[in-house]
Design a protein around this motif. Structure first.
Motif, mmCIF file in Angstrom:
data_model
loop_
_atom_site.group_PDB
_atom_site.id
_atom_site.type_symbol
_atom_site.label_atom_id
_atom_site.label_comp_id
_atom_site.label_asym_id
_atom_site.label_seq_id
_atom_site.Cartn_x
_atom_site.Cartn_y
_atom_site.Cartn_z
ATOM 1 N N PRO A 199 -24.558 17.597 -31.766
ATOM 2 C CA PRO A 199 -25.864 18.207 -31.471
ATOM 3 C C PRO A 199 -25.669 19.507 -30.699
ATOM 4 O O PRO A 199 -24.850 19.587 -29.794
ATOM 5 N N ALA A 200 -26.444 20.538 -31.070
ATOM 6 C CA ALA A 200 -26.329 21.846 -30.406
ATOM 7 C C ALA A 200 -27.724 22.363 -30.090
ATOM 8 O O ALA A 200 -28.594 22.408 -30.968
ATOM 9 N N ALA A 201 -27.925 22.719 -28.833
ATOM 10 C CA ALA A 201 -29.232 23.230 -28.410
ATOM 11 C C ALA A 201 -29.389 24.694 -28.823
ATOM 12 O O ALA A 201 -28.415 25.440 -28.923
ATOM 13 N N LYS A 202 -30.621 25.086 -29.030
ATOM 14 C CA LYS A 202 -30.929 26.470 -29.384
ATOM 15 C C LYS A 202 -30.419 27.425 -28.306
ATOM 16 O O LYS A 202 -30.562 27.172 -27.115
ATOM 17 N N GLU A 203 -29.779 28.522 -28.742
ATOM 18 C CA GLU A 203 -29.260 29.599 -27.893
ATOM 19 C C GLU A 203 -28.067 29.173 -27.048
ATOM 20 O O GLU A 203 -27.620 29.929 -26.181
ATOM 21 N N SER A 204 -27.532 27.962 -27.280
ATOM 22 C CA SER A 204 -26.339 27.531 -26.550
ATOM 23 C C SER A 204 -25.093 28.100 -27.225
ATOM 24 O O SER A 204 -25.155 28.648 -28.329
ATOM 25 N N ALA A 205 -23.956 27.952 -26.532
ATOM 26 C CA ALA A 205 -22.672 28.366 -27.102
ATOM 27 C C ALA A 205 -21.935 27.109 -27.547
ATOM 28 O O ALA A 205 -21.711 26.185 -26.748
ATOM 29 N N VAL A 206 -21.569 27.060 -28.829
ATOM 30 C CA VAL A 206 -20.913 25.882 -29.409
ATOM 31 C C VAL A 206 -19.438 26.197 -29.609
ATOM 32 O O VAL A 206 -19.088 27.252 -30.151
ATOM 33 N N ASN A 247 -24.952 31.844 -29.020
ATOM 34 C CA ASN A 247 -26.385 31.970 -29.315
ATOM 35 C C ASN A 247 -26.762 31.175 -30.563
ATOM 36 O O ASN A 247 -27.274 31.707 -31.545
ATOM 37 N N PHE A 248 -26.514 29.862 -30.522
ATOM 38 C CA PHE A 248 -26.707 28.985 -31.682
ATOM 39 C C PHE A 248 -28.174 28.994 -32.106
ATOM 40 O O PHE A 248 -29.092 28.854 -31.290
ATOM 41 N N GLN A 249 -28.388 29.163 -33.447
ATOM 42 C CA GLN A 249 -29.738 29.193 -34.006
ATOM 43 C C GLN A 249 -29.837 28.201 -35.166
ATOM 44 O O GLN A 249 -28.840 27.618 -35.603
ATOM 45 N N PHE A 275 -29.126 21.133 -35.235
ATOM 46 C CA PHE A 275 -29.863 22.051 -34.378
ATOM 47 C C PHE A 275 -30.836 21.277 -33.511
ATOM 48 O O PHE A 275 -31.663 20.507 -34.014
ATOM 49 N N HIS A 276 -30.738 21.441 -32.210
ATOM 50 C CA HIS A 276 -31.667 20.829 -31.270
ATOM 51 C C HIS A 276 -32.271 21.929 -30.412
ATOM 52 O O HIS A 276 -31.603 22.905 -30.069
ATOM 53 N N ALA A 277 -33.549 21.737 -30.047
ATOM 54 C CA ALA A 277 -34.224 22.731 -29.208
ATOM 55 C C ALA A 277 -35.158 22.034 -28.248
ATOM 56 O O ALA A 277 -35.824 21.051 -28.614
ATOM 57 N N LYS A 278 -35.211 22.556 -27.024
ATOM 58 C CA LYS A 278 -36.160 22.009 -26.065
ATOM 59 C C LYS A 278 -37.568 22.392 -26.498
ATOM 60 O O LYS A 278 -37.774 23.356 -27.254
ATOM 61 N N PRO A 279 -38.567 21.671 -26.052
ATOM 62 C CA PRO A 279 -39.940 21.946 -26.505
ATOM 63 C C PRO A 279 -40.413 23.333 -26.060
ATOM 64 O O PRO A 279 -40.009 23.851 -25.014
ATOM 65 N N HIS A 280 -41.283 23.926 -26.874
ATOM 66 C CA HIS A 280 -42.027 25.106 -26.474
ATOM 67 C C HIS A 280 -43.427 25.018 -27.055
ATOM 68 O O HIS A 280 -43.637 24.435 -28.123
ATOM 69 N N LYS A 305 -36.840 20.170 -31.246
ATOM 70 C CA LYS A 305 -36.028 19.279 -32.059
ATOM 71 C C LYS A 305 -35.049 18.554 -31.133
ATOM 72 O O LYS A 305 -34.270 19.201 -30.423
ATOM 73 N N PRO A 306 -35.136 17.230 -31.073
ATOM 74 C CA PRO A 306 -36.057 16.358 -31.822
ATOM 75 C C PRO A 306 -37.516 16.638 -31.477
ATOM 76 O O PRO A 306 -37.810 17.264 -30.469
ATOM 77 N N LYS A 307 -38.420 16.120 -32.317
ATOM 78 C CA LYS A 307 -39.838 16.310 -32.120
ATOM 79 C C LYS A 307 -40.235 15.763 -30.766
ATOM 80 O O LYS A 307 -39.909 14.623 -30.424
ATOM 81 N N PRO A 308 -40.957 16.523 -29.952
ATOM 82 C CA PRO A 308 -41.294 16.059 -28.606
ATOM 83 C C PRO A 308 -42.365 14.986 -28.625
ATOM 84 O O PRO A 308 -43.178 14.896 -29.549
#
Length: 1010
Positions: A199-206, A247-249, A275-280, A305-308
């Protein structure tokens, strides 16, 4: 001692904080009994941090009179790094040469990110990573793909905590080679690989690690199984053992494959990066005010992602009982006052949590018109429709009714009472003028508002603007006048092409004139851009009227464009162009202008047709000079005048041609013996018609037939023909023509030119010289008798020293003169002189030199101590004599210059009398005179016209003596000038009073002198 500062607890701008509090792991912190924790401006400060007491999740609660809200959570963890278990030396690792090996680090208990390095044998010899050796930053282990003899030694793992910056070393691990031989080649075996799912969060460095053991050393490569190439941001490090994706997208998600390969085979490892992202937030709620018993529906939406998941808080507590929650929506039916408060929608997934806050106000109040009362005075045009709004603030909504005066209004054909309380009256008449009252009522009370309706007569436009045509630069007035009801307030405005005219900004051209019933518009100095639609707008309290007119502004045409030369010859050019704007008046014709490097500015040129009318866009220019670079431009004209010229065409050269212009002013003569000198006025460059230009000179003795020709290609305008057989001063017929590479042009008309003549053969005789002054010698001679050669005049040469001819001077006299004065000579100096006759061939032989000495110079001092007096019109002068020095000429007399009529008087005395005219101004100067000439002049004496006072004094014996100036030196007189000029202002009074004779004398001086 460590301290922690948790950022200030602050809310959204609409939420005013009265108080704040902090909780740890869901329990409110009691700051009153906690000496280590305190708040400052909403921020929580913790001193003497303690791992056991302070680790956990912190959250701030903000309070005000409407409720409370929670902040985002803040997690506090303590980084640490324990030591390795005490162990002197780790067990040795035995390996065969060529075999791969893994040396385990086994990091001790810790918190915080770690980095790893290895020491070989002793510090500071660190293991350098390459294609054969790799240190995993995930496990800390050291991987050697193929062991070599140089690898034998002790290896120590170095662990560094990036937070605490602590560093610890493991016990050494010996690496020993086995003695049972060398390991043979084998295919790659991947020892370091990434998980199957990452799993990789949005804008993180993988970072993905991949390393294999093998013999030969394997090569590592990466790819995406989808075949999509890596973007430029993807980097590979440590001999491709590490793949970095900054900057993972979303588009970077997918399955990645690591391939290890040598000549014995290959092996691969795969894993999927999701791809994982915190809620916005996509949608949030806003502060809401609802009436009691109303219904609330709030909805918030977030993406992640995952869906909040969603939850709702009221005043920091979970919403329970009263509200229904479904997919991020909150609904509450039949609101009561207890439902008021601060609400928060919370969206959360494993990567983060976000909060959105809003205030709910449940209102319960009697009606009030404080924010929306009826206007005290309402005006309506007769025949129009009137709308009166009844909009009280009330919770719950009020019931309203209308009164006209004291009478309750009922619905009729003209009167409409709408459900929202609005009153509409159609086709208003004078009978509808009255006071109207709206009464609103709910269970909490009653309120009313009243306004008076006035019905006015319709406004009429009595004078309108009309469509007009006008010339640029003129001025006009567009009328706009009305008749209106006196009860109305009227204002006028003007719009031009849909834009309101700003009379302050555009005051140079626009001004509104007229009174309260007139809105006339004056437009001064009209320009082309003022053409268009003008609208007069009349605003009253009850209606808006407008009237418009179209103004057509006519001006000279705009510049034509795209002037080009379609075809060109040696004397013509065919032009074409596109028309410019006609600016309201049709184009009636065009004028063609041309410019060359030889013209001053632009000149009109001849065309075919001679007159180019406005419908034509082509013309042929004629009469051009050949082989000249031309530019053309076109000027349009219409009934208004000439417009601006077009841009110039590209420079174009006419074709070359045979010269068609002959040289002019053919002449010549002079030169030396046996020469025929021919001159002419050269043909200007613009008339040479081509390259290779030159001149053809033809000449023959007068009376003969055959021409002698000469050709020159230089730009000179002079030709010299030399031949010993040419007799002197013999006439020749001469003509000059021009040629270029295309051929010969015309010849000039025939001129008669004489060959060079011989110099005079005889020297003048009886030459005499006489010294006239210190700077002048007079020379005379006898004219020559008739000789074969021409004599055009005489030339006198003079010099100081017979041994230095470079000091020679010359004076040349044309004509039959036999005497000359040579001036500008040195004083008391001997000069040698000779005379020669001359003609066009030059001077002839010189006469025998004679000598003469100039006089001594005159004295270089002016006459001094000049005294003068004036009786009536007689001026008497006295001065000291000038005595000559031994090197100067003796003084023989004195000159008196009167510059008014430039009169010179010579005297051998040191005194003189002059009779002066009363109507003239005089400037008198005295000079010594000697054989050497005039000396230096004295300071000038200025005498102005005799005054009226003087003339009166002359007529009267009584005042004659009083008007005398006696023995006043000129120098002394200069210091009296200012006083005398001031006294002159009083002369009339002084001279007329019998007792003021002495004052008359002083006043007269101011008028006469200087």
């Amino acid at each position: 001692m460590l301290s922690l500062f948790l950022t200030r607890c602050k809310s959204c701008s609409h939420f005013c904080i009265n108080n704040t509090g902090w909780s740890l792991n869901g329990t409110l912190i009691d700051l009153g009994n906690d000496y280590r924790r305190h708040m400052s401006g909403g921020s929580l400060i913790i001193s003497n941090l303690d791992k056991d007491q302070d680790t956990g999740v912190y959250q701030c609660t903000a309070f005000n009179t409407w409720g409370s809200i929670l902040s985002r959570r803040a997690s506090l963890q303590f980084a640490y790094l324990d030591n390795f278990k005490t162990q002197s030396v780790r067990s040795a690792v035995n390996v065969r040469e060529g075999q791969g090996v893994v040396l385990l680090c086994g990091p001790p208990p810790h918190s915080g990110e770690l980095t790893f390095a290895w020491i070989f044998n002793e510090y500071p010899h660190f293991v350098q990573q390459d294609s054969r050796r790799f240190i995993s930053q995930e496990t800390g282990s050291l991987y050697i793909a193929k062991v070599e003899r140089s690898d034998v030694g002790n290896y120590t793992c170095v662990v560094n905590n990036t937070v605490t910056r602590e560093k610890i070393l493991s016990s050494p691990t010996p690496l020993v080679l086995r003695s049972d031989g060398v390991m043979g080649e084998y295919e790659p075996k991947i020892e370091v690989h990434f998980p199957d799912s990452v799993p990789a969060a949005k804008e993180s460095a993988v970072k993905l690690e991949c390393f294999a053991l093998g013999n030969p050393v394997p090569e590592i490569s990466w790819r995406r199984t989808s075949g999509v190439p890596f973007p430029s941001k993807v980097k590979m490090k440590n001999s491709n053992a590490v793949l970095e994706i900054p900057n993972f997208q979303q588009e970077d998600a997918g399955t990645y494959e690591c391939m290890a390969e040598n000549r014995r085979g290959k092996n691969a490892a795969r894993g999927r990066i999701s791809f994982h992202a915190k809620p916005h937030w996509l949608q949030t709620m806003a502060d809401t005010a609802l009436s009691i018993e109303g219904n609330l529906f709030w909805e918030c939406k977030a993406n992640g992602k995952p869906k909040p998941s969603y939850s709702w808080l009221k005043n920091g507590e979970q919403v329970m009982g009263r509200g229904q929650i479904e997919n991020g929506a909150l609904s509450i039916s039949s609101l009561n006052r207890s439902d008021s408060g601060m609400y928060q929608c919370v969206a959360e997934n494993k990567h983060g949590i976000i909060y959105s806050s809003a205030q709910l106000m449940v209102l319960a109040s009697p009606p009030t018109f404080s924010k929306s009362p009826l206007r005290a005075l309402l005006k309506a045009r007769s025949g129009s429709e009137v709308t009166l709004e009844c909009k009280p603030q009330a919770s719950p909504p009020a019931i309203s009714l209308w009164k006209k005066g004291n009478e309750i209004l009922q619905r009729t054909e003209r009167i409409a009472l709408l459900p929202d309380g609005t009153l509409k009256i159609a086709n208003v008449t004078k009978r509808d003028a009255a006071s109207y009252t709206c009464i609103a009522k709910n269970r909490f009370g009653t309120a009313s508002t009243t306004g008076r309706l006035i019905v006015t007569e319709p406004t009429r436009i009595t004078m309108r603007p009309t469509n007009m045509e006008i010339i640029v630069g003129e001025s006009i007035v567009l009328p706009c006048q009305i008749a209106s009801d006196p009860a109305l307030d009227v204002s006028f405005s003007w719009a031009f092409n849909g834009q309101l005219i700003d009379f302050q900004r555009d005051s140079d051209h626009f001004e509104r004139v007229g009174g309260s019933i007139s809105g006339d518009l004056m437009i001064r100095n009209i320009q082309l851009n003022h053409g268009g639609k003008y609208v007069c707008v009349i605003d009253t309290d009850v209606e808006n009227l407008s009237t418009s007119a179209i103004l057509v502004v006519k001006g000279p045409p705009g510049p034509p464009d795209k002037v080009s030369v379609e075809e060109i010859t040696d004397s013509t050019a065919q032009l074409s162009w596109t028309p410019g704007r006609d600016n309201g008046s049709p184009i009636t014709g065009y004028i063609i202008q041309a410019r060359t490097p030889f013209t001053v500015g632009w000149q009109a040129v001849d065309t075919v047709p001679e007159v180019v009318n406005g419908n034509m866009l082509t013309a042929t220019v004629v009469g051009l000079n050949a082989w000249v670079e031309h530019e053309f431009r076109v000027v349009a004209r219409n009934a208004v005048g000439l417009g601006e010229p077009s841009p110039a065409s590209a420079k174009t050269r006419t074709e070359d041609a045979i010269p068609d212009t002959a040289p002019t002013d053919v002449g010549g003569g002079g030169g030396t013996k046996s020469e025929l000198v021919i001159t002419w006025e050269p043909v200007p460059e613009e008339l040479q018609n081509g390259e290779g230009f030159g001149y053809i000179i033809a000449f023959r003795p007068v009376g003969t037939v055959t021409w002698t020709r000469a050709v020159i290609s230089t730009p000179a305008a002079r030709y010299v023909f030399r031949n010993d057989t040419i007799p002197p001063f013999s006439p020749f017929d001469v003509k000059v023509g021009a040629y270029n590479n295309r051929g010969e042009g015309p010849f000039s008309s025939i001129a008669v030119v004489y060959s060079a003549e011989e110099v005079p053969s005889v020297a003048p005789k009886r030459v005499r010289a006489r010294s006239v002054s210190a700077a002048q010698i007079e020379v005379s001679w006898e004219a020559l008798p008739t000789i074969p050669e021409r004599v055009l005049g005489y030339e006198v040469m003079y010099w100081e020293d017979d041994t230095k001819p470079d000091t020679i001077g010359k004076v040349r006299l044309s004509g039959n003169y036999t005497l000359v004065n040579i001036t500008g000579l040195k004083a008391n100096t001997a000069y040698y002189l000779s005379v020669a006759a001359f003609n066009t061939a030059g001077p002839g032989p010189q006469s025998v030199p004679i000598n003469s000495t100039t006089k001594k110079p005159p004295p270089d001092r002016p006459p001094l101590n000049i005294q003068w007096n004036m009786i009536g019109s007689t001026l008497t002068l006295h001065w000291n004599p000038v005595v000559a020095m031994e090197t100067e000429s003796k003084v023989t007399g004195y000159l008196r210059h009167r510059y008014n009529d430039i009169l010179t008087v010579l005297t051998n005395r040191t005194t003189a009398e002059l009779s002066l005219s009363a109507n003239d101004n005089y400037l008198i100067q005295i000079k010594a005179v000697s054989e050497g000439g005039e000396g230096v002049g004295s300071e000038p004496i200025h005498i102005h016209k005799l005054s009226e006072c003087n003339r009166q004094c002359e007529k009267s014996d009584l005042f004659r003596n009083a008007c005398t100036v006696s023995s006043i030196s000129a120098i002394g007189l200069l210091f009296l000038v200012d006083w005398l000029l001031s006294a002159a202002a009083y002369k009339a009074v002084l001279c007329s009073h019998p007792a003021a004779v002495q004052n008359c004398e002083a006043a007269r001086f101011g008028a006469l002198l200087f």
